[in-house]
Design an enzyme around this catalytic site. Structure first.
Site, mmCIF file in Angstrom:
data_model
loop_
_atom_site.group_PDB
_atom_site.id
_atom_site.type_symbol
_atom_site.label_atom_id
_atom_site.label_comp_id
_atom_site.label_asym_id
_atom_site.label_seq_id
_atom_site.Cartn_x
_atom_site.Cartn_y
_atom_site.Cartn_z
ATOM 1 N N CYS A 63 83.786 10.932 31.827
ATOM 2 C CA CYS A 63 82.574 11.652 32.811
ATOM 3 C C CYS A 63 81.797 10.589 33.651
ATOM 4 O O CYS A 63 82.143 9.401 33.477
ATOM 5 C CB CYS A 63 81.719 12.418 32.026
ATOM 6 S SG CYS A 63 80.470 11.760 30.844
ATOM 7 N N HIS B 110 86.334 -1.997 14.535
ATOM 8 C CA HIS B 110 85.499 -1.781 13.676
ATOM 9 C C HIS B 110 85.161 -0.196 13.433
ATOM 10 O O HIS B 110 84.661 0.094 12.448
ATOM 11 C CB HIS B 110 84.105 -2.373 14.152
ATOM 12 C CG HIS B 110 84.154 -3.976 14.254
ATOM 13 N ND1 HIS B 110 83.057 -4.648 14.228
ATOM 14 C CD2 HIS B 110 85.064 -4.621 13.858
ATOM 15 C CE1 HIS B 110 83.249 -5.793 14.324
ATOM 16 N NE2 HIS B 110 84.497 -5.998 13.811
#
Length: 150
Positions: free
Chosen positions: A69, A102
Site C-alpha cells: 500500500c 528473526h
C-alpha cells in the site's frame, strides 16, 4: 527461490503500480502467484485486499505473501490482525533479511509510494533467499499470537 510456490499478492490503489512490477519479477523467476486485488489505481481500501490475502495464506491457497500500500503500514496492520500472519514491512534489503531471519515473516510488505523497482527487486531477492534462523527467535514468535483463553 528454492521451491515452486504460489505467492499471494495484494495491494491497494497506491501499491498497484509496484504490484504490477512484482508480477513481472515473479514471471521472470517462473513463480506462480494469485492476485487478491486490487486491479486498478482507482481509490480503494487496503484492508479489503489485506484480509483476502491473509485468508488465502490461512487456508493454504498461497504462501508466502507480498502486500503493498502507499506507506505499507495500513496493509501490514490489517494482515497482522490475523493470528497466523507475520507481515513485515521492508523498505530496504537488510530489513527484508531480518524479517525473515528473526521474525519468520510470511508476508513481505513494501511501501508502494517509497519503493522504486530496483529496490523492490533487491528486497524480494533478499526475502526469498533468507531462511528463518529459529533458536531464540522461535521462542519469541511463539509469543506473538494472542491467547484469548487467558
Amino acid at each position: 527461490m528454492k521451491e515452486k510456490k504460489t505467492i499471494g499478492l495484494a495491494s491497494d490503489h497506491a501499491g498497484f503500480a509496484l504490484k504490477q512490477f512484482v508480477k513481472k519479477y515473479l514471471d521472470e523467476k517462473g513463480v506462480s502467484y494469485k492476485d487478491y486485488g486490487t486491479d486498478s489505481e482507482e481509490s480503494c481500501d487496503y484492508s479489503d485486499f489485506g484480509h483476502a490475502l491473509a485468508r488465502g495464506i490461512e487456508q493454504g491457497e498461497v504462501f508466502p505473501g507480498i502486500a503493498i500500500c502507499g506507506s505499507g503500514e495500513g496493509i501490514a496492520m490489517t494482515l497482522n490482525k490475523h493470528q497466523s500472519i507475520r507481515a513485515g514491512l521492508a523498505w530496504m534489503p537488510e530489513i527484508a533479511h531480518l524479517i525473515r531471519q528473526h521474525n519468520d515473516a510470511n508476508v513481505l510488505v513494501m511501501p508502494g509510494r517509497f519503493t522504486d523497482e530496483e529496490t523492490a527487486r533487491k528486497i524480494m531477492d533478499e526475502f526469498f533467499a533468507t531462511e528463518f534462523e529459529g533458536g531464540r527467535h522461535q521462542r519469541r514468535i511463539e509469543k506473538i499470537p494472542v491467547d484469548f483463553s487467558e
